[in-house]
Write a protein that holds these residues in place. Structure first.
Motif, PDB file in Angstrom:
ATOM      1  N   THR A  27    -126.439 114.932 -73.174  1.00 27.51           N
ATOM      2  CA  THR A  27    -125.155 113.871 -73.093  1.00 27.51           C
ATOM      3  C   THR A  27    -125.249 112.560 -73.915  1.00 27.51           C
ATOM      4  N   PRO A  85    -124.664 113.940 -77.865  1.00 28.84           N
ATOM      5  CA  PRO A  85    -123.224 113.814 -77.637  1.00 28.84           C
ATOM      6  C   PRO A  85    -122.411 114.316 -77.314  1.00 28.84           C
ATOM      7  N   LYS A  86    -122.526 114.874 -78.728  1.00 23.77           N
ATOM      8  CA  LYS A  86    -121.871 115.707 -79.904  1.00 23.77           C
ATOM      9  C   LYS A  86    -121.482 116.997 -79.656  1.00 23.77           C
ATOM     10  N   SER A 125    -120.508 117.298 -75.337  1.00 23.09           N
ATOM     11  CA  SER A 125    -119.200 116.226 -74.956  1.00 23.09           C
ATOM     12  C   SER A 125    -118.419 116.680 -74.290  1.00 23.09           C
TER      13      SER A 125
END
Length: 325
Positions: A267, A271-272, A275
């Protein structure tokens, strides 16, 4: 007969006798597999691992804080220790030479973590240990499969350059051939440290040359001094400098919480792509499943922030006040 992580074949008595767990990270594995009540000697201490003793206060009855490199075979024999876990082949051989059934449990990859877990379960010899080990295998496979599937087509240039700082004073980082390197890679990053091994000394100038995209700092490393050259790092200035969670043991180092570390690191590093990961919910489920501990919201927040239990934190403040009187 059990084959340890160093390849030695060792005879282990199945009498449920007392255990000396002399590898810091391995204590939580022994406890997770149901052998906690057998630990009579431990490398761990309340000061080093407050969450461990917060959740498993019975461990305070053990002889704690025994450094693995200086543990005395004579003392262990006098305590009638029936099983010893250590982190190096050399120490295991030394203790076996003195007549102690010692197993080397060391590992540096997720695959070897699972092998060490299997070895420990076999040494404990209980149905509970076998069941918990099988479940952990399943959950680790699920985590690695998820990461591998989502990262399979990710171009190399889209993998951030990550640095893991073990200590800030003196400055130490973690390089290749470590579990740290394994989770950085598995979570979609590239370890920028061009050194091999754990806790490798390095200069601030070298870190500035590496110029990592992301910096992850061990929970016990402390804060960056205002006068440190590291304050010039873009990763720090842009908020891509994170303190690692720490629970029963440090998530980022060795131990079964590596399972949570994989999700948390993903994460942060990608992160994308991750998510949808709810790290708070995963943390609650993990501790309930594998340690039979029901975390409060405050405890989850503290663990994810790398902070000690509330009582431990207040005790530390009081100790500092008393020291200054």
């Amino acid at each position: 007969m059990i084959t340890d992580m160093g390849g030695a074949v060792v005879s282990i008595p199945q009498d449920n006798g007392p255990i000396a767990d002399l590898w810091y990270a391995h204590n939580e594995i022994t406890i997770m597999l149901g052998g906690g009540d057998r630990i009579a000697v431990s490398a761990e201490s309340p000061a080093d691992s407050p969450w461990l003793f917060h959740f498993f206060s019975a461990l305070k009855r053990a002889h704690t804080g025994i450094r693995p490199d200086t543990a005395s075979a004579e003392d262990l024999l006098a305590r009638h220790i029936a099983l010893v876990f250590v982190s190096s082949q050399a120490k295991a051989e030394e203790l076996r030479g003195a007549g102690l059934p010692a197993l080397s449990a060391e590992y540096a990859t997720q695959a070897d973590l699972l092998r060490s877990l299997d070895m420990t379960a076999q040494a404990l010899g209980t149905d509970e240990a076998a069941r918990t080990t099988a479940l952990f295998h399943q959950k680790m496979a699920e985590a690695l499969s998820l990461l591998q599937t989502r990262l399979a087509t990710l171009p190399e240039q889209n993998r951030p350059r990550v640095l893991h700082i073990a200590r800030l004073d003196p400055l130490q980082v973690d390089g290749s051939n470590t579990l740290v390197d394994a989770w950085i890679t598995a979570a979609g990053g590239r370890n920028v440290a061009t050194v091999s091994g754990n806790h490798r000394p390095v200069s601030a100038e070298q870190i500035l040359v590496w110029n990592p995209d992301i910096v992850i700092v061990d929970a016990s490393a402390g804060a960056v001094p205002a006068t440190s050259p590291l304050t010039a790092l873009p990763a720090l200035q842009t908020g891509r400098w994170w303190r690692n969670p720490r629970g029963i043991f440090a998530w980022d180092r060795y131990g079964c919480e590596d399972l949570l570390q994989l999700y948390w690191a993903a994460t942060r590093i990608q992160p994308k792509l991750f998510s949808d990961i709810n790290i708070r919910a995963l943390t609650v489920t993990f501790y309930q499943t594998f340690f039979h501990v029901s975390l409060t919201d405050d405890e989850v927040t503290r663990i994810l922030s790398g902070n000690p239990p509330a009582r431990q934190a207040s005790d530390n403040v009081q100790a500092k006040k008393e020291k200054n009187l």
